[in-house]
Design an enzyme around this catalytic site. Structure first.
Site, mmCIF file in Angstrom:
data_model
loop_
_atom_site.group_PDB
_atom_site.id
_atom_site.type_symbol
_atom_site.label_atom_id
_atom_site.label_comp_id
_atom_site.label_asym_id
_atom_site.label_seq_id
_atom_site.Cartn_x
_atom_site.Cartn_y
_atom_site.Cartn_z
ATOM 1 N N SER A 156 0.827 -1.198 0.000
ATOM 2 C CA SER A 156 0.000 0.000 0.000
ATOM 3 C C SER A 156 0.866 1.254 0.000
ATOM 4 O O SER A 156 1.619 1.486 -0.936
ATOM 5 C CB SER A 156 -0.963 -0.058 1.193
ATOM 6 O OG SER A 156 -1.997 0.871 1.061
ATOM 7 N N ASP A 253 -11.015 -2.781 -4.421
ATOM 8 C CA ASP A 253 -10.032 -1.956 -3.725
ATOM 9 C C ASP A 253 -9.996 -0.590 -4.394
ATOM 10 O O ASP A 253 -9.842 -0.500 -5.620
ATOM 11 C CB ASP A 253 -8.656 -2.628 -3.826
ATOM 12 C CG ASP A 253 -7.545 -1.876 -3.101
ATOM 13 O OD1 ASP A 253 -7.794 -0.799 -2.550
ATOM 14 O OD2 ASP A 253 -6.408 -2.389 -3.105
ATOM 15 N N HIS A 283 -8.644 -4.867 -0.618
ATOM 16 C CA HIS A 283 -7.365 -4.292 -0.215
ATOM 17 C C HIS A 283 -6.825 -5.050 0.996
ATOM 18 O O HIS A 283 -7.564 -5.428 1.904
ATOM 19 C CB HIS A 283 -7.545 -2.812 0.151
ATOM 20 C CG HIS A 283 -6.251 -2.135 0.509
ATOM 21 N ND1 HIS A 283 -5.346 -1.738 -0.438
ATOM 22 C CD2 HIS A 283 -5.718 -1.816 1.715
ATOM 23 C CE1 HIS A 283 -4.308 -1.187 0.161
ATOM 24 N NE2 HIS A 283 -4.498 -1.232 1.463
#
Length: 310
Positions: A156, A253, A283
């Site tokens: 991320s 996501d 995610h």
């Protein structure tokens, strides 16, 4: 709209019923992140706690080195930056991912406890990750790693830092492994709207994270230190200077298109890139491998892609 695999739905239903990250405030969100993710197995590895001095003399960077048992020397290495929107995350909450990354890729993993916003906005975290990349190559003998096979990895927001550090480091970086990278500070992609209310991460969360990382919005969105997609101002090197890269994206996501855009930019620049996409995953799904077979299978795919990219 793509729907979640029911196995992911069940796993997410087991999480506590809590507000979105941005509704908790910084300290509340950090406490929740630590509670949710400082658990799980990840696999056995020998760990060592160390610190790396910052180049400006402003303290040191805590790191945790993971070595899977039986790994021959000199081994490949990956410097790992955890996720958390540049605001959340610790060595402990990233422990499961770091262990799985080490075990599944046959690598020494150097996990970085980089400085977090809002106390330390951009580029503090990036500077820390870059310093650790350079230190890892310089300390290869002591770590039992091959200095020619030191790569970066991140999840991320950490994938953003890893990709940028691979360009900025004054050493050769052999590989980048990026899990659902967060690389669009404008939130201008279709997936940001399509999955604005997705589980585990929402568009409102992303807006909050980016604002804090940008020093309450003082840093412009085209600052090249914010994203590996930006080349404004000449600071960021061309995409062609990036190492071979493996990008993992999830279909459900808001960051789906961030990763796809970055993979496409690398491919257009002639960089070897493997894009692994999982349409029915949320995610952060790689952290659910203990309970969701699809996530465990994705780790196997990742191991194959990393081996082929080395």
């Amino acid at each position: 709209m793509t729907e979640l695999d029911p196995a992911y739905e069940r796993a997410i239903d087991d999480f506590p019923d809590v507000p979105e990250w941005h509704e908790l405030g910084v300290e509340g969100a950090r406490e929740l992140e630590a509670e949710l993710f400082s658990r799980g197995s990840g696999g056995p590895a020998e760990t060592t706690e160390l610190t790396v001095a910052r180049l400006d003399g402003d303290g040191s960077i805590p790191i945790r080195v993971y070595r899977p048992s039986g790994l021959e020397e000199p081994a490949p290495a990956l410097v790992f930056a955890h996720g958390g929107g540049f605001v959340l995350g610790t060595l402990d909450s990233a422990d499961d991912l770091a262990r799985r990354l080490a075990a599944n890729t046959g690598s020494v993993v150097v996990s970085v406890d980089y400085r977090l916003a809002p106390e330390h906005p951009c580029p503090a975290g990036l500077d820390d990750v870059t310093v650790v990349v350079e230190w890892t190559v310089g300390s290869a003998d002591e770590l039992g790693v091959d200095p020619g096979r030191v790569g970066v990895a991140g999840s991320s927001a950490g994938a953003n830092l890893a990709a940028l550090a691979a360009r900025r480091a004054e050493v050769s970086v052999s590989l980048a492994v990026l899990f659902y990278p967060m690389v669009d500070p404008t939130l201008g992609s279709a997936s940001h709207e399509e999955h604005a209310d997705a589980p585990l991460l929402t568009r409102a969360d992303l807006d909050w994270f980016w604002r804090l990382y940008r020093d309450d919005g003082a840093i412009p969105v085209d600052d090249p230190r914010l994203s590996p997609l930006s080349t404004v101002g000449g600071e960021a090197r061309p995409f062609a200077d990036s190492p071979p890269t493996v990008v993992v994206t999830a279909g459900v996501d808001p960051l789906r298109d961030d990763g796809a855009r970055y993979a496409d930019a690398l491919d257009d620049a002639g960089v070897s890139v493997e894009h692994l996409h999982y349409p029915d995953a949320p995610h952060g799904f790689l952290s659910l491998a203990d309970t969701v077979p699809g996530a465990a299978d994705a780790w196997d795919d990742l191991a194959t892609a990393v081996l082929a990219s080395r």
